[in-house]
Motif scaffolding. Structure first.
Motif, PDB file in Angstrom:
ATOM      1  N   ALA A  74       0.837  -1.201   0.000  1.00  0.00           N
ATOM      2  CA  ALA A  74       0.000   0.000   0.000  1.00  0.00           C
ATOM      3  C   ALA A  74       0.865   1.242   0.000  1.00  0.00           C
ATOM      4  CB  ALA A  74      -0.919  -0.005   1.224  1.00  0.00           C
ATOM      5  N   ASP A  75       2.170   1.065  -0.294  1.00  0.00           N
ATOM      6  CA  ASP A  75       3.115   2.189  -0.218  1.00  0.00           C
ATOM      7  C   ASP A  75       4.223   2.000  -1.253  1.00  0.00           C
ATOM      8  OD1 ASP A  75       4.065   4.589   0.744  1.00  0.00           O
ATOM      9  OD2 ASP A  75       5.131   3.708   2.452  1.00  0.00           O
ATOM     10  N   LEU A  76       3.879   2.208  -2.526  1.00  0.00           N
ATOM     11  CA  LEU A  76       4.827   2.081  -3.633  1.00  0.00           C
ATOM     12  C   LEU A  76       5.578   3.400  -3.813  1.00  0.00           C
ATOM     13  CD1 LEU A  76       5.893   0.497  -6.152  1.00  0.00           C
ATOM     14  CD2 LEU A  76       4.018   1.593  -7.423  1.00  0.00           C
ATOM     15  N   HIS A  77       6.895   3.366  -3.732  1.00  0.00           N
ATOM     16  CA  HIS A  77       7.696   4.586  -3.848  1.00  0.00           C
ATOM     17  C   HIS A  77       8.517   4.600  -5.135  1.00  0.00           C
ATOM     18  CE1 HIS A  77       7.907   6.468   0.423  1.00  0.00           C
ATOM     19  NE2 HIS A  77       6.699   5.996   0.167  1.00  0.00           N
ATOM     20  N   HIS A  78       8.712   5.807  -5.662  1.00  0.00           N
ATOM     21  CA  HIS A  78       9.574   6.032  -6.831  1.00  0.00           C
ATOM     22  C   HIS A  78      10.975   6.427  -6.387  1.00  0.00           C
ATOM     23  CE1 HIS A  78       9.348  10.353  -6.066  1.00  0.00           C
ATOM     24  NE2 HIS A  78       8.015  10.268  -6.051  1.00  0.00           N
TER      25      HIS A  78
END
Length: 228
Positions: A74-78
């Motif tokens: 629930a926390d996809l980072h770039h």
């Protein structure tokens, strides 16, 4: 040669200005290569002990393709990064010889399931499930080093929905490209077809479904996509 099951497709990247493609063998990544990013993650920089990890070659997503939002997070980072493509390899490569191994350059995103990474860090577990998942390595078309080479003043940036989130020059890197190649070659035998993600500057943040991103390695490569 015949196989008992269909052979997997060869992962590859387009090359700017060419109908040929670059076959990808392995993807290596260096972590904490920009001091400000290390600080925002609450980490310390150990210059003599760089952090390396890998992604599978079939994690590549090519320029313009939709990026599926990954499962189990629930926390996809770039994390925007300069990508180096090797045209030759070796073991224990001296830093003053390392630049000769580079075939070309691109820009990519080291996508991270940050919630899973936090759990792994807390338990001193490997980061594989946080870093090496499906579609975790969007990469632009490559530009041949024979045509252009980045300089310390080259700007690396990422905008999401038109707003700039990450921006730095390559001068901010702790380890430069020859240094990264030299250090990696003491741990792995590097070969033609390997990609190296060279670290991300500060400003990493979450991506949401529907977000559009634009990554740029100034004057060399751009990467556009949408989170599906």
């Amino acid at each position: 040669m015949s196989y008992v099951i269909p052979a997997p497709a060869q992962p590859s990247l387009p090359i700017q200005g060419s109908d040929q493609r670059f076959p990808v063998r392995r993807i290596f990544c260096i972590g904490r290569n920009y001091a400000e990013h290390a600080r925002e993650m609450g980490a310390t920089v150990e210059k003599d002990a760089p952090l390396f990890f890998c992604k599978p070659a079939d994690a590549i997503v090519t320029d313009g393709a939709d990026l599926p939002y990954p499962q189990a997070t629930a926390d996809l980072h770039h994390e925007v990064e300069m990508v180096v493509a090797l045209g030759a390899g070796g073991r224990d490569v001296a830093a003053d010889r390392a630049a000769a191994l580079v075939w070309g350059y691109g820009v990519g995103l080291d996508l991270t399931r940050r919630d899973l990474q936090a759990v792994a860090k807390a338990k001193s577990h490997p980061w594989d499930v946080a870093k090496a998942f499906d579609h975790s390595a969007p990469v632009s078309a490559l530009r041949a080093a024979a045509e252009v080479r980045p300089s310390p003043a080259t700007r690396l940036s990422l905008a999401v929905n038109g707003s700039v989130r990450q921006q730095a020059t390559l001068a901010d890197m702790i380890h430069d490209v020859p240094g990264i190649i030299a250090m990696l070659s003491t741990l792995f035998e590097l070969k033609a077809g390997d990609l190296i993600f060279t670290g991300t500057p500060a400003g990493v943040a979450a991506l949401q479904r529907g977000d559009r991103f634009h990554a740029e390695l100034e004057g060399i490569a751009t990467l556009d996509g949408r989170v599906a």
